[in-house]
Design a protein around this motif. Structure first.
Motif, short mmCIF file in Angstrom:
data_model
loop_
_atom_site.label_atom_id
_atom_site.label_comp_id
_atom_site.label_asym_id
_atom_site.label_seq_id
_atom_site.Cartn_x
_atom_site.Cartn_y
_atom_site.Cartn_z
N PHE A 140 0.85 -1.20 0.00
CA PHE A 140 0.00 0.00 0.00
C PHE A 140 0.88 1.24 0.00
CE2 PHE A 140 -2.86 -3.09 2.01
CZ PHE A 140 -4.01 -2.87 1.28
N SER A 141 0.38 2.28 -0.63
CA SER A 141 1.04 3.56 -0.40
C SER A 141 0.14 4.32 0.58
CB SER A 141 1.26 4.34 -1.70
OG SER A 141 0.07 4.52 -2.39
N LEU A 142 0.68 4.50 1.74
CA LEU A 142 -0.06 5.12 2.84
C LEU A 142 0.20 6.62 2.78
CD1 LEU A 142 -1.77 4.22 5.27
CD2 LEU A 142 0.33 4.02 6.59
N VAL A 143 -0.83 7.36 2.40
CA VAL A 143 -0.64 8.80 2.21
C VAL A 143 -1.80 9.60 2.81
CG1 VAL A 143 0.73 8.51 0.10
CG2 VAL A 143 -1.74 8.75 -0.07
N GLY A 144 -1.75 10.88 2.68
CA GLY A 144 -2.83 11.73 3.19
C GLY A 144 -2.48 12.27 4.56
N LYS A 145 -3.52 12.41 5.41
CA LYS A 145 -3.32 12.99 6.74
C LYS A 145 -2.83 11.89 7.69
CE LYS A 145 -4.68 17.03 5.49
NZ LYS A 145 -5.97 17.62 5.76
N GLY B 159 -8.23 -2.34 -5.01
CA GLY B 159 -7.57 -1.48 -5.98
C GLY B 159 -6.10 -1.83 -6.06
N SER B 160 -5.35 -0.92 -6.60
CA SER B 160 -3.95 -1.20 -6.82
C SER B 160 -3.13 -1.01 -5.54
CB SER B 160 -3.48 -0.28 -7.94
OG SER B 160 -2.11 -0.38 -8.09
N GLY B 161 -3.68 -0.32 -4.55
CA GLY B 161 -2.97 -0.20 -3.28
C GLY B 161 -2.83 1.20 -2.72
N GLY B 162 -3.55 2.14 -3.28
CA GLY B 162 -3.51 3.49 -2.71
C GLY B 162 -4.33 3.51 -1.43
N MET B 163 -3.85 4.19 -0.42
CA MET B 163 -4.58 4.29 0.83
C MET B 163 -4.45 5.74 1.33
SD MET B 163 -4.32 1.62 3.97
CE MET B 163 -5.39 0.28 3.52
N VAL B 164 -5.51 6.50 1.15
CA VAL B 164 -5.46 7.92 1.49
C VAL B 164 -6.21 8.15 2.80
CG1 VAL B 164 -5.86 10.26 0.65
CG2 VAL B 164 -5.49 8.42 -0.99
N VAL B 165 -5.49 8.62 3.80
CA VAL B 165 -6.09 8.81 5.13
C VAL B 165 -6.63 10.24 5.25
CG1 VAL B 165 -5.66 8.69 7.60
CG2 VAL B 165 -4.45 7.14 6.06
N MET B 166 -7.81 10.35 5.84
CA MET B 166 -8.43 11.67 6.00
C MET B 166 -8.70 11.97 7.46
SD MET B 166 -11.05 11.00 2.98
CE MET B 166 -10.43 10.44 1.42
N ASP B 167 -8.53 13.23 7.83
CA ASP B 167 -8.76 13.59 9.22
C ASP B 167 -10.09 14.33 9.37
OD1 ASP B 167 -8.40 16.16 8.40
OD2 ASP B 167 -6.55 16.51 9.48
N GLU B 168 -10.39 14.77 10.58
CA GLU B 168 -11.69 15.38 10.87
C GLU B 168 -11.97 16.65 10.07
OE1 GLU B 168 -11.73 17.07 14.90
OE2 GLU B 168 -9.61 16.58 15.01
N ASP B 169 -10.92 17.27 9.56
CA ASP B 169 -11.12 18.50 8.79
C ASP B 169 -11.49 18.24 7.33
OD1 ASP B 169 -10.61 19.98 10.99
OD2 ASP B 169 -8.48 20.34 10.53
N THR B 170 -11.76 17.00 7.00
CA THR B 170 -12.06 16.66 5.61
C THR B 170 -13.56 16.69 5.38
OG1 THR B 170 -10.21 15.14 5.79
CG2 THR B 170 -11.56 14.99 3.80
N CYS B 171 -13.99 17.36 4.31
CA CYS B 171 -15.41 17.37 3.94
C CYS B 171 -15.64 16.23 2.95
CB CYS B 171 -15.77 18.70 3.31
SG CYS B 171 -17.37 18.67 2.48
N MET B 172 -16.53 15.32 3.29
CA MET B 172 -16.71 14.14 2.47
C MET B 172 -17.38 14.44 1.13
SD MET B 172 -14.98 12.36 4.34
CE MET B 172 -14.91 10.71 3.73
N THR C 56 4.05 8.84 6.22
CA THR C 56 3.73 8.58 4.81
C THR C 56 4.74 7.60 4.26
OG1 THR C 56 2.84 10.78 4.51
CG2 THR C 56 3.58 9.66 2.54
N GLY C 57 4.27 6.65 3.49
CA GLY C 57 5.24 5.74 2.90
C GLY C 57 4.63 4.55 2.21
N LEU C 58 5.54 3.69 1.78
CA LEU C 58 5.16 2.48 1.07
C LEU C 58 5.26 1.32 2.04
CD1 LEU C 58 4.64 2.58 -1.95
CD2 LEU C 58 6.88 1.59 -2.30
N VAL C 59 4.15 0.63 2.26
CA VAL C 59 4.20 -0.44 3.25
C VAL C 59 3.70 -1.75 2.64
CG1 VAL C 59 3.89 1.15 5.15
CG2 VAL C 59 1.91 0.06 4.19
N GLU C 60 4.34 -2.83 3.03
CA GLU C 60 3.88 -4.15 2.57
C GLU C 60 3.49 -4.95 3.81
OE1 GLU C 60 6.54 -6.31 0.04
OE2 GLU C 60 5.11 -7.94 -0.23
N VAL C 61 2.24 -5.35 3.83
CA VAL C 61 1.70 -6.02 5.03
C VAL C 61 0.98 -7.31 4.64
CG1 VAL C 61 1.39 -3.97 6.46
CG2 VAL C 61 -0.36 -4.56 4.80
#
Lengths: 252, 634
Positions: free
Chosen positions: B391-396, B463-476, B400-405
């Motif tokens: 996964f590429s762990l990105v966002g809030k 999906g291909s492995g994108g993982m975008v993290v969102m925090d409380e300030d994100t409007c869905m 941040t990085g590339l992780v294999e789990v």
């Protein structure tokens, strides 16, 4: 032969038959827009959607591209099919509210109003013109440009085409009348394709009757007497009826 | 030199080991795109310069991405008598000073991220322990105990950051191409397919089709000419796994492809890599040349009589070309547009010949699975999803990085343990997996085990492995709008539901974000989403509504707030927020007045200021600069 059921009716068809044809064999009407017998199926307008049950899987697919498989179960009037078709036609009606063909289709489906902002595009991007020009005429004058919502049919670089023979097949196959062709004196003007072509005048009556380029290409393709390419359709007809009357009156 | 057998490989392995672990110090700089973007090239040059200046006996080498992109540029120092120490967040000055310290036999503890005392050689299933005699780096945390790496299991990323991708011998040193040699000399084609089938490996491009079954279809398809393709047209926003693998370990993909070609009966393959990945392209190109030179690609591979060549095809940057039929059209030189399936590529693919297409990560898995066996591989993961996922762990997220789990890891572990939680102590709100085709999974589902089925059930996808993290300030609503904007631009426009439907969905979302929508628009949005999903020609349209459907499913109240109350709860949508200055809190410092680009703020010094609503463009600068939290949003 392959056996399948369409709307609970059984039918056998030859291998390689599409679901659309199998349905027509049963007299079941499926609307189409981007389909034409003369060119390869494209599956883009999605108006001919049907529901296909294969084993445990059910899904919508375009009947013009879907080949019949043994034991297939097809539904052409399930709520899912009808609802999808209606919304697709509504989307097209929003795109092209003035196009007769789309208005008729919408009326048949009982679509009374459009819930989206109206545009005024004449082209519905069915791609029939592109396919006929490539597959039948062999000219590939036009193609798609841009992507997604900006997609359009155009000539390369939206400039005058030097390969267009002005045959007008694109315009005659177009279901919406989006391709404009007019003739002024000795010119055929394909406005939509930014192209002008010189017309040839009839040896007999002098009327301008076909683009020179088209006649040149036809000469290379079909074996016909040279004079056919010199005379307009009216004069050819007159010539023919004269010959027939001569036979009747025993002059020959 | 052409490698003929295992003995030749052994000889190269010795050379490769000498290169990996020279007699002198070795400094590796992570020069993948992520490193270069943070200035690693200058760090590399600074190190080389300083070493030459000081006359130190050391080797400086480039390497791929070690995964911890947040801490780039990374520099790792290996010495014959000590642990491998990884230094992070380097810059040319720090790099120069580090070389100075190293020259004196010291370390810089405060710049060190972690250290390794051993390395795992996953292909061989062995660990190589370093001989540590010195005391350097004693109190530096171990790599495998660092929270970021602790739960990771590197199979696909086995060599990234550990070898120089330009050096085929270093790849061979870590067991590379030995599996291929074994396959070509000892295994029948069917045995290879059977092993892959038994391993439970599923397509890592996202759809998760069983790889072994796919190979079998293609092998059994009638026809002499067959093609295999590596799909490296990675286009999801926030995803860069495939790029990093091609940049950091291209041979792992090539080896996987040759094994696959042998099993399927193909003699020609393509790597379809997007034009936006110039480094990955260079890396693969060079790897192919090296492999050809060594007889690992081309004619008579490893003297086995098997021929296979790989060509590179560069995409022109269309997201839809990741869809396999569009990809095929693009390689053939036609417009990259999907066509209806069936016929599937295994039956009629490239130039109408049977074709097998797999993602970069799928190919990179192959050598390990064959080397270690299906039993070993299928022990990792869940009932239906085996092995690991990158996964590429990105966002809030802090790390941040590339992780294999291993498959089956909980989202919570990904976000809090590996990712280190949300920056600035903010609350975790949702995570978006699978890019524009995936969905948003809310924080309530943090205990969800990540595998193909669970993510699909939650309305998203692997999906291909994108993982975008969102925090409380994100409007869905804004998130859904972002992804739909992406798919509207990237839809090829061929079929009506995708072209017209997404456009209309976006219009409705835009109205919602501007407070112009009514409740019935939400219904229309939902029915549109359903039709676009069910009726589109290809998977782009078939999955494009997912971000909308999931945000509606989990965050419906936010949509309703925009529609009914004309409020954006996250204070993001500009049309629904208003900035004002609290009379009680404002000290009249004048900072906001000075910074406001619209001159919308007025007020006398040391007296409360106010904002002219007509002039305000809601840029939020006053909110950001105010030191007294006097600027309020409602």
């Amino acid at each position: 032969m392959l056996n399948l059921t369409i709307d609970a009716k059984k039918v056998s068809v030859e291998k390689g038959t599409t679901v659309l044809h199998a349905a027509r064999k049963l007299g079941i009407e499926i609307p189409t827009l981007c389909y034409h017998e003369g060119v390869s199926p494209y599956g883009a307008c999605r108006v001919c959607l049907v529901e296909v049950v294969k084993g445990r899987r059910t899904g919508l697919t375009s009947s013009c591209t879907c080949l019949v498989e043994e034991g297939m179960e097809v539904k052409t009037d399930s709520p899912g099919v009808l609802e999808s078709r209606r919304l697709i036609v509504e989307l097209l009606l929003a795109r092209s509210p003035e196009v007769k063909k789309i208005r008729e289709l919408a009326q048949e489906m009982g679509i009374e109003r459009v819930r989206f902002r109206k545009e005024d595009k004449e082209c519905i991007l069915c791609g029939l013109c592109v396919r006929v020009c490539e597959e039948i005429i062999g000219a590939s004058v036009i193609g798609f440009i841009n992507r997604g919502a900006d997609r359009e049919v155009e000539t390369p670089f939206q400039a005058q085409s030097d390969v267009c023979i002005g045959c007008g097949a694109c315009s005659s196959v177009c279901p919406t009348g989006a391709i404009k062709i007019k003739e002024i004196f000795d010119k055929r003007i394909l406005e939509t394709w930014h192209t002008e072509l010189e017309l040839k005048s009839c040896k007999i009556c002098g009327r301008y009757f076909a683009p020179k380029k088209e006649l040149e290409q036809l000469k290379g393709k079909v074996e016909l007497p040279e004079e056919i390419f010199e005379i307009c359709m009216d004069c050819r007809r007159k010539d023919l009826s004269r010959k027939i009357s001569e036979i009747k009156t025993g002059m020959i | 030199m052409k490698i003929k057998d295992q003995k030749d490989l052994e000889k190269l392995k010795v050379k490769g080991l000498d290169s990996l672990y020279p007699k002198a110090m070795k400094i590796n700089v992570g020069l993948a795109t992520c490193g270069i973007a943070t200035g690693a090239q200058a760090v590399f040059e600074s190190i080389v310069k300083e070493i030459q200046k000081q006359g130190i006996d050391a080797v400086v080498s480039k390497t791929g991405c070690l995964g911890f992109c947040q801490k780039e540029p990374l520099v790792d120092v290996w010495q014959p008598d000590s642990a491998r120490i990884i230094y992070c967040e380097m810059n040319p000055e720090k790099a120069r000073d580090l070389v100075n310290e190293l020259a004196q036999g010291k370390t810089r503890r405060e710049w060190a991220l972690c250290k390794l005392e051993e390395e795992e050689f996953i292909i061989e299933g062995t660990k190589r322990k370093y001989s540590i005699t010195g005391k350097n780096g004693k109190d530096i945390p171990l790599y495998q105990e660092l929270p970021f790496y602790k739960k990771q299991k590197k199979i696909v990323l086995r060599n990234c950051g550990f070898i120089n991708p330009d050096n085929i011998e270093e790849y061979i040193a870590r067991g590379g191409y030995f599996t291929l040699a074994r396959v070509l000399s000892n295994l029948k084609e069917e045995q290879v397919i059977e092993e892959i089938k038994n391993s439970g490996l599923r397509g890592r491009g996202g759809a998760g089709f069983p790889t072994g079954v796919k190979w079998k279809f293609c092998r059994d398809a009638p026809g002499d000419m067959k093609y295999i393709i590596c799909n490296a047209d990675e286009g999801d926003p926030g995803a860069y796994m495939d790029r990093s693998i091609l940049e950091g370990d291209p041979h792992s993909v090539l080896e996987g492809m040759v094994i696959g070609a042998y099993a399927i009966g193909s003699h020609e393959g393509y790597i379809y890599v997007r034009n936006e990945y110039p480094l990955a392209y260079q890396s693969v190109k060079q790897a192919i040349e090296q492999a050809e030179e060594y007889g690992l690609l081309g004619e008579n591979i490893l003297n086995s009589g098997f021929n296979f060549e790989i060509r590179i095809s560069q995409g022109a940057g269309a997201f839809v070309c990741g869809e396999e039929t569009a990809l095929l059209a693009s390689i053939e030189g036609r417009i990259g547009e999907p066509r209806p399936r069936p016929p599937f590529p295994a039956e009629r693919g490239l130039w109408d010949k049977p074709t097998n297409i797999n993602n970069v990560k799928t190919w990179a898995n192959i050598p390990v699975i064959i080397a270690r066996g299906a039993d070993w591989y299928s022990k990792m993961g869940t009932a239906k999803s085996k092995g690991t996922m990158v996964f590429s762990l990105v966002g809030k997220i802090n790390n941040t990085g590339l992780v294999e789990v291993p498959m089956g890891i909980k989202l919570r572990e990904m976000i809090y343990d590996i990712g280190g939680g949300i920056p600035e102590g903010k609350k975790f709100k949702a995570v978006q997996t699978g890019g524009p085709s995936g969905g948003c999974i809310p924080s309530e589902l943090a205990d969800l085990e990540v595998d193909y089925e669970k993510l699909t059930q939650a309305g998203s996808m692997m999906g291909s492995g994108g993982m975008v993290v969102m925090d409380e300030d994100t409007c869905m609503v804004n998130v859904a709008k972002y992804f739909l904007n992406f798919t509207r631009d990237e839809s090829c426009g061929k079929c009506t539901p995708c072209r017209e439907g997404i456009k209309r969905m976006l219009e409705i979302l835009d109205d919602i974000s501007k407070g112009k929508a009514e409740e019935k628009d939400l219904e229309l949005l939902e029915s549109l989403a359903k039709v676009v999903k069910d009726a589109s020609l290809c998977a782009l349209g078939g999955t494009a509504p997912n971000p909308v459907l999931t945000t509606l499913r989990y965050f419906r109240n936010e949509y309703e707030a925009h529609i009914k109350d004309k409020k954006c709860p996250a204070h993001i949508c500009p049309d629904l927020i208003r900035y004002s200055i609290s009379k009680e809190k404002c000290t009249g410092c004048g900072l906001c007045l000075k910074e406001c680009p619209q001159k919308a703020i007025s007020g006398e010094k040391k007296k409360p200021h106010s904002i002219d609503k007509n002039k305000c463009i809601k840029c939020g600068i006053c909110y950001e600069v105010c030191k007294f939290d006097a600027v309020e949003i409602d």
